[in-house]
Design a protein around this motif. Structure first.
Motif, PDB file in Angstrom:
ATOM      1  N   MET A   1      14.841  55.320  14.244  1.00  0.00           N
ATOM      2  CA  MET A   1      16.167  55.596  14.840  1.00  0.00           C
ATOM      3  C   MET A   1      16.610  54.407  15.703  1.00  0.00           C
ATOM      4  O   MET A   1      15.785  53.759  16.331  1.00  0.00           O
ATOM      5  CB  MET A   1      16.079  56.856  15.714  1.00  0.00           C
ATOM      6  N   PHE A   2      17.899  54.148  15.709  1.00  0.00           N
ATOM      7  CA  PHE A   2      18.473  53.005  16.429  1.00  0.00           C
ATOM      8  C   PHE A   2      18.390  53.198  17.942  1.00  0.00           C
ATOM      9  O   PHE A   2      18.821  54.210  18.467  1.00  0.00           O
ATOM     10  CB  PHE A   2      19.926  52.848  15.966  1.00  0.00           C
ATOM     11  N   THR A   3      17.825  52.213  18.630  1.00  0.00           N
ATOM     12  CA  THR A   3      17.846  52.220  20.096  1.00  0.00           C
ATOM     13  C   THR A   3      18.613  51.000  20.580  1.00  0.00           C
ATOM     14  O   THR A   3      18.297  49.866  20.186  1.00  0.00           O
ATOM     15  CB  THR A   3      16.412  52.187  20.676  1.00  0.00           C
ATOM     16  N   LEU A   4      19.611  51.252  21.394  1.00  0.00           N
ATOM     17  CA  LEU A   4      20.429  50.163  21.944  1.00  0.00           C
ATOM     18  C   LEU A   4      19.838  49.726  23.285  1.00  0.00           C
ATOM     19  O   LEU A   4      19.762  50.517  24.223  1.00  0.00           O
ATOM     20  CB  LEU A   4      21.875  50.658  22.129  1.00  0.00           C
ATOM     21  N   GLY A   5      19.408  48.474  23.365  1.00  0.00           N
ATOM     22  CA  GLY A   5      18.908  47.936  24.629  1.00  0.00           C
ATOM     23  C   GLY A   5      20.077  47.465  25.479  1.00  0.00           C
ATOM     24  O   GLY A   5      20.959  46.771  24.973  1.00  0.00           O
ATOM     25  N   ILE A   6      20.103  47.890  26.729  1.00  0.00           N
ATOM     26  CA  ILE A   6      21.192  47.450  27.616  1.00  0.00           C
ATOM     27  C   ILE A   6      20.598  46.566  28.702  1.00  0.00           C
ATOM     28  O   ILE A   6      19.884  47.049  29.592  1.00  0.00           O
ATOM     29  CB  ILE A   6      21.960  48.651  28.202  1.00  0.00           C
ATOM     30  N   LEU A   7      20.844  45.264  28.594  1.00  0.00           N
ATOM     31  CA  LEU A   7      20.356  44.317  29.598  1.00  0.00           C
ATOM     32  C   LEU A   7      21.262  44.418  30.809  1.00  0.00           C
ATOM     33  O   LEU A   7      22.476  44.326  30.683  1.00  0.00           O
ATOM     34  CB  LEU A   7      20.420  42.878  29.062  1.00  0.00           C
ATOM     35  N   HIS A   8      20.655  44.587  31.990  1.00  0.00           N
ATOM     36  CA  HIS A   8      21.493  44.774  33.172  1.00  0.00           C
ATOM     37  C   HIS A   8      20.790  44.272  34.417  1.00  0.00           C
ATOM     38  O   HIS A   8      19.570  44.016  34.407  1.00  0.00           O
ATOM     39  CB  HIS A   8      21.838  46.261  33.347  1.00  0.00           C
ATOM     40  N   SER A   9      21.557  44.139  35.491  1.00  0.00           N
ATOM     41  CA  SER A   9      20.962  43.985  36.820  1.00  0.00           C
ATOM     42  C   SER A   9      21.452  45.200  37.609  1.00  0.00           C
ATOM     43  O   SER A   9      21.058  46.322  37.276  1.00  0.00           O
ATOM     44  CB  SER A   9      21.314  42.625  37.434  1.00  0.00           C
ATOM     45  N   THR A  10      22.332  45.032  38.600  1.00  0.00           N
ATOM     46  CA  THR A  10      22.890  46.207  39.282  1.00  0.00           C
ATOM     47  C   THR A  10      23.622  47.077  38.252  1.00  0.00           C
ATOM     48  O   THR A  10      24.390  46.554  37.448  1.00  0.00           O
ATOM     49  CB  THR A  10      23.913  45.738  40.343  1.00  0.00           C
ATOM     50  N   ILE A  11      23.387  48.378  38.313  1.00  0.00           N
ATOM     51  CA  ILE A  11      24.096  49.268  37.384  1.00  0.00           C
ATOM     52  C   ILE A  11      25.441  49.642  37.998  1.00  0.00           C
ATOM     53  O   ILE A  11      25.501  50.275  39.047  1.00  0.00           O
ATOM     54  CB  ILE A  11      23.257  50.512  37.043  1.00  0.00           C
ATOM     55  N   ARG A  12      26.508  49.189  37.319  1.00  0.00           N
ATOM     56  CA  ARG A  12      27.868  49.443  37.821  1.00  0.00           C
ATOM     57  C   ARG A  12      28.451  50.662  37.102  1.00  0.00           C
ATOM     58  O   ARG A  12      27.835  51.232  36.214  1.00  0.00           O
ATOM     59  CB  ARG A  12      28.746  48.208  37.555  1.00  0.00           C
ATOM     60  N   GLU A  13      29.669  51.013  37.474  1.00  0.00           N
ATOM     61  CA  GLU A  13      30.359  52.119  36.796  1.00  0.00           C
ATOM     62  C   GLU A  13      30.412  51.864  35.300  1.00  0.00           C
ATOM     63  O   GLU A  13      30.280  52.776  34.486  1.00  0.00           O
ATOM     64  CB  GLU A  13      31.801  52.245  37.327  1.00  0.00           C
ATOM     65  N   GLU A  14      30.630  50.591  34.933  1.00  0.00           N
ATOM     66  CA  GLU A  14      30.774  50.235  33.516  1.00  0.00           C
ATOM     67  C   GLU A  14      29.536  50.629  32.711  1.00  0.00           C
ATOM     68  O   GLU A  14      29.636  51.178  31.611  1.00  0.00           O
ATOM     69  CB  GLU A  14      31.004  48.721  33.363  1.00  0.00           C
ATOM     70  N   GLU A  15      28.342  50.325  33.280  1.00  0.00           N
ATOM     71  CA  GLU A  15      27.109  50.644  32.550  1.00  0.00           C
ATOM     72  C   GLU A  15      26.943  52.168  32.434  1.00  0.00           C
ATOM     73  O   GLU A  15      26.446  52.667  31.410  1.00  0.00           O
ATOM     74  CB  GLU A  15      25.897  50.007  33.244  1.00  0.00           C
ATOM     75  N   LYS A  16      27.407  52.880  33.465  1.00  0.00           N
ATOM     76  CA  LYS A  16      27.331  54.354  33.394  1.00  0.00           C
ATOM     77  C   LYS A  16      28.274  54.875  32.305  1.00  0.00           C
ATOM     78  O   LYS A  16      27.947  55.803  31.577  1.00  0.00           O
ATOM     79  CB  LYS A  16      27.693  54.966  34.749  1.00  0.00           C
ATOM     80  N   PHE A  17      29.467  54.257  32.200  1.00  0.00           N
ATOM     81  CA  PHE A  17      30.421  54.648  31.144  1.00  0.00           C
ATOM     82  C   PHE A  17      29.803  54.409  29.759  1.00  0.00           C
ATOM     83  O   PHE A  17      29.936  55.217  28.851  1.00  0.00           O
ATOM     84  CB  PHE A  17      31.711  53.809  31.237  1.00  0.00           C
ATOM     85  N   ILE A  18      29.134  53.243  29.627  1.00  0.00           N
ATOM     86  CA  ILE A  18      28.544  52.897  28.320  1.00  0.00           C
ATOM     87  C   ILE A  18      27.438  53.892  27.971  1.00  0.00           C
ATOM     88  O   ILE A  18      27.338  54.367  26.831  1.00  0.00           O
ATOM     89  CB  ILE A  18      28.020  51.439  28.321  1.00  0.00           C
ATOM     90  N   LEU A  19      26.631  54.239  28.976  1.00  0.00           N
ATOM     91  CA  LEU A  19      25.562  55.224  28.759  1.00  0.00           C
ATOM     92  C   LEU A  19      26.158  56.563  28.310  1.00  0.00           C
ATOM     93  O   LEU A  19      25.698  57.174  27.341  1.00  0.00           O
ATOM     94  CB  LEU A  19      24.751  55.402  30.046  1.00  0.00           C
ATOM     95  N   ALA A  20      27.216  56.992  28.998  1.00  0.00           N
ATOM     96  CA  ALA A  20      27.851  58.272  28.654  1.00  0.00           C
ATOM     97  C   ALA A  20      28.416  58.221  27.232  1.00  0.00           C
ATOM     98  O   ALA A  20      28.266  59.177  26.451  1.00  0.00           O
ATOM     99  CB  ALA A  20      28.958  58.593  29.655  1.00  0.00           C
ATOM    100  N   ALA A  21      29.019  57.085  26.868  1.00  0.00           N
ATOM    101  CA  ALA A  21      29.596  56.955  25.524  1.00  0.00           C
ATOM    102  C   ALA A  21      28.494  56.984  24.475  1.00  0.00           C
ATOM    103  O   ALA A  21      28.647  57.621  23.421  1.00  0.00           O
ATOM    104  CB  ALA A  21      30.393  55.648  25.424  1.00  0.00           C
ATOM    105  N   ALA A  22      27.373  56.323  24.766  1.00  0.00           N
ATOM    106  CA  ALA A  22      26.261  56.303  23.806  1.00  0.00           C
ATOM    107  C   ALA A  22      25.697  57.707  23.626  1.00  0.00           C
ATOM    108  O   ALA A  22      25.441  58.152  22.500  1.00  0.00           O
ATOM    109  CB  ALA A  22      25.173  55.344  24.289  1.00  0.00           C
ATOM    110  N   ARG A  23      25.547  58.429  24.730  1.00  0.00           N
ATOM    111  CA  ARG A  23      25.024  59.812  24.653  1.00  0.00           C
ATOM    112  C   ARG A  23      25.939  60.674  23.802  1.00  0.00           C
ATOM    113  O   ARG A  23      25.488  61.446  22.963  1.00  0.00           O
ATOM    114  CB  ARG A  23      24.925  60.410  26.058  1.00  0.00           C
ATOM    115  N   LYS A  24      27.240  60.505  24.031  1.00  0.00           N
ATOM    116  CA  LYS A  24      28.231  61.297  23.290  1.00  0.00           C
ATOM    117  C   LYS A  24      28.128  61.042  21.780  1.00  0.00           C
ATOM    118  O   LYS A  24      28.334  61.940  20.976  1.00  0.00           O
ATOM    119  CB  LYS A  24      29.629  60.890  23.781  1.00  0.00           C
TER     120      LYS A  24
END
Ligand SMILES: Nc1ncnc2c1ncn2[C@@H]1O[C@H](COP(=O)(O)OP(=O)(O)O)[C@@H](O)[C@H]1O
Ligand SMILES: [Mg+2]
Length: 282
Positions: A1-24
């Motif tokens: 199954m496909f796993t999307l790696g998200i490279l980050h430092s501080t987690i901003r609102e944007e990364e939370k939006f991306i996480l929510a979109a991926a979950r959806k």
């Protein structure tokens, strides 16, 4: 199954939006805090199939991208795109070469050369910018030679090596706003006006985002600019001038938390869709 790696430092609102979109969309994600990684090619064990680079630091993000690419992992945006977009001079050169309208610019290393460049650009005002920078930081709108001398002397004496390369751009008399187009896979997803009474309109500096209608001119110039730097997930800063639209700069790890509400577009959803599409093509 496909796993999307998200490279980050501080987690901003944007990364939370991306996480929510991926979950959806039922996509598995793996958050990778680049500050905690050891990028050693002999020991690194990736547990994702494709990476989305979302680090706040463009320098660290680019190193992480280059490391993963060296292991054969696809990273969005690629190091090729990031290397152009992180640097305003390189971006301007690419736009100029591909005949995408962009304000006149020059690069100099000294005060006398800066004075010559200001004349070549049609006189004052001009804008001095760090080649590598964001959030409207360290930009200087310069109205006379005295100020040019003083700013360059400060950069020369106090600056880092990169700050000693002086990017000068013609000042564009904007109508109290500029445009930011969110462009994914060479197509505009949505765009905002950034309205401000200050000449620096970044939302990080108090600019207010409102929806910008997608005209054919906006779509066309955004597509050209995106293709010129190699495509991917981009935010393109655009000026309205008396001769039509003109590309100011291109961002490769954009912030967009203030842009989904006014446009009604799911930028985070479009980002995840693009990652899925890239994975399916691997
Ligand atoms: N040449 C210019 N003429 C007029 N306004 C400018 C010019 N360059 C920058 N600005 C203003 O400053 C903002 C930030 O400049 P930009 O080049 O996008 O740097 P940053 O990477 O810090 O966002 C722009 O969105 C715009 O409002
Ligand atoms: Mg900008």
């Amino acid at each position: 199954m496909f796993t999307l790696g998200i490279l980050h430092s501080t987690i901003r609102e944007e990364e939370k939006f991306i996480l929510a979109a991926a979950r959806k969309k039922g996509i598995k994600t793996q958050f990778i805090d680049i500050r905690e990684e050891v990028f050693n090619p002999n020991t690194y064990q990736p547990n994702f199939n494709l990476a989305l680079e979302r680090s706040v630091s463009t320098v660290k993000g680019l190193y992480a991208t280059k490391f993963l690419e060296s292991l054969g992992i696809t990273v969005i945006n690629s190091s090729k795109v990031a290397s152009i977009c992180e640097d305003k001079f390189l971006t301007s050169l690419v736009l100029q070469k591909t005949q995408v309208p962009t304000p006149q610019f020059a690069l100099v290393f000294g005060i006398e050369q800066a004075k010559q460049a200001c004349e070549q650009l049609g006189g004052f005002p001009v804008v001095l910018k760090p080649n590598l920078g964001s959030w409207g930081r360290l930009l200087a709108k310069v109205n006379d030679t005295d100020s040019v001398e003083s700013i360059i002397e400060h950069k020369d004496v106090l600056g880092s090596p990169y700050q000693k390369a002086i990017y000068i751009q013609k000042y564009i008399n904007k109508p109290g706003r500029d445009i930011r187009a969110f462009v994914i896979d060479n197509e505009v997803v949505c765009a905002i006006y950034r309205n401000s009474s200050h000449w620096i309109t970044n939302t990080a500096r108090g600019g207010v985002a409102t929806n910008c209608p997608l005209t054919s001119e906006l779509r066309s110039i955004s597509k050209k600019a995106s293709k010129a730097v190699g495509g991917g997930i981009l935010a393109i800063d655009i000026f309205e001038t008396e001769n039509g639209l003109s590309i100011n700069e291109i961002n490769h790890t954009m912030e967009f938390k203030n842009s989904e509400a006014p446009t009604g577009a799911s930028i985070s959803g479009a980002i995840v869709d693009y990652c899925i599409k890239k994975y399916q093509k691997l």
